[in-house]
Design a protein around this motif. Structure first.
Motif, mmCIF file in Angstrom:
data_model
loop_
_atom_site.group_PDB
_atom_site.id
_atom_site.type_symbol
_atom_site.label_atom_id
_atom_site.label_comp_id
_atom_site.label_asym_id
_atom_site.label_seq_id
_atom_site.Cartn_x
_atom_site.Cartn_y
_atom_site.Cartn_z
ATOM 1 N N GLY A 1 8.523 6.209 -0.925
ATOM 2 C CA GLY A 1 8.098 5.094 -1.633
ATOM 3 C C GLY A 1 8.936 3.755 -1.012
ATOM 4 O O GLY A 1 8.154 2.849 -0.472
ATOM 5 N N VAL B 1 7.844 3.482 2.941
ATOM 6 C CA VAL B 1 6.503 3.039 2.902
ATOM 7 C C VAL B 1 6.347 1.453 2.605
ATOM 8 O O VAL B 1 5.446 0.998 3.478
ATOM 9 N N ALA B 2 7.013 1.143 1.743
ATOM 10 C CA ALA B 2 7.177 -0.308 1.341
ATOM 11 C C ALA B 2 7.771 -1.171 2.644
ATOM 12 O O ALA B 2 7.469 -2.360 2.683
ATOM 13 N N ASP C 1 0.236 2.214 -4.036
ATOM 14 C CA ASP C 1 1.012 3.468 -3.221
ATOM 15 C C ASP C 1 1.009 4.746 -4.121
ATOM 16 O O ASP C 1 0.873 5.752 -3.883
ATOM 17 N N TYR D 1 -2.088 6.619 -4.380
ATOM 18 C CA TYR D 1 -2.736 7.077 -3.274
ATOM 19 C C TYR D 1 -1.533 8.383 -3.185
ATOM 20 O O TYR D 1 -1.979 9.394 -2.695
ATOM 21 N N THR E 1 -3.894 -3.614 -1.041
ATOM 22 C CA THR E 1 -3.156 -2.237 -0.456
ATOM 23 C C THR E 1 -4.181 -1.074 -0.712
ATOM 24 O O THR E 1 -4.138 -0.281 0.065
ATOM 25 N N THR F 1 -3.433 5.251 4.258
ATOM 26 C CA THR F 1 -2.176 5.563 3.690
ATOM 27 C C THR F 1 -2.455 6.770 2.976
ATOM 28 O O THR F 1 -1.121 7.511 3.154
ATOM 29 N N SER G 1 9.079 2.179 -3.957
ATOM 30 C CA SER G 1 8.437 1.045 -3.482
ATOM 31 C C SER G 1 8.654 -0.019 -4.263
ATOM 32 O O SER G 1 9.042 -1.236 -3.760
#
Length: 204
Positions: free
Chosen positions: A13, A16-17, A50, A53, A118, A124, A158
């Protein structure tokens, strides 16, 4: 349930962020112009998307995955147009007088706008499928509890990044005058608009 999956999710997380793209630019701008709370809540919108997904990838919802990928062009069109809209709004916005002005409906709008932005990037999910496969998805030790721990970790990781970013940027907020913040709004707006134009050009 192995706590290691939670730790792996936290790392995923956060990773990804962390890259600074249009979402990062928007959150930095909102932190400087409206305060750390607005910046953090905006980031939570991205963290929520996020996690969704990540959940789809972890639980193997292949039908939803296939549908999202098949609608990639439409989602990219919507996302590109929305980026252009946010870029124009950011360029035209005036710096808030103080952070306390950012609450209520303003926070909800900040959250939903970034969440929507997003979630219109279904590619993603391919990242999550690849990462999850590499660290245990599909193995006998990866069960429902492990998936829940990993998705929870993705959200928390995230969110930790957005919390760090918003609080870090807010430390510099007082060093900027209203004129400086106005120019930051314009520059941020141009950059975000540019991301939107780039996304639209990729459709050609």
């Amino acid at each position: 349930m192995d706590i290691i999956f939670l730790l792996k999710g936290l790392l995923i997380g956060f990773t990804v962020a962390a890259p600074v793209g249009p979402i990062g630019i928007l959150c930095i701008n909102r932190t400087l112009s409206k305060g750390r709370l607005t910046g953090f809540v905006s980031g939570l919108g991205a963290a929520s998307a996020d996690a969704i997904y990540g959940c789809i990838a972890a639980f193997g919802l292949t039908f939803i995955t296939s549908f999202l990928i098949s609608q990639k062009l439409w989602l990219q069109l919507i996302g590109g147009l929305f980026l252009c809209y946010l870029g124009i709004q950011t360029y035209r916005s005036r710096p808030a007088g103080h952070a306390a002005s950012a609450r209520g409906g303003g926070l909800l709008k900040s959250y939903t706008s970034v969440f929507f932005l997003t979630v219109t990037n279904p590619m993603t999910i391919l990242f999550f499928i690849g990462i999850f496969s590499g660290i245990g998805l599909g193995k006998s030790s990866f069960d429902m509890g492990s998936a829940l721990l990993m998705v929870t970790g993705v959200f928390l990781g995230s969110a930790a990044w957005w919390l760090s970013l918003s609080f870090g940027v807010s430390l510099f907020r007082k060093k900027f005058s209203d004129d400086s913040l106005a120019w930051i709004n314009r520059l941020s707006g141009i950059i975000v608009f540019g991301f939107g134009v780039f996304a639209l050009l990729q459709l050609l």
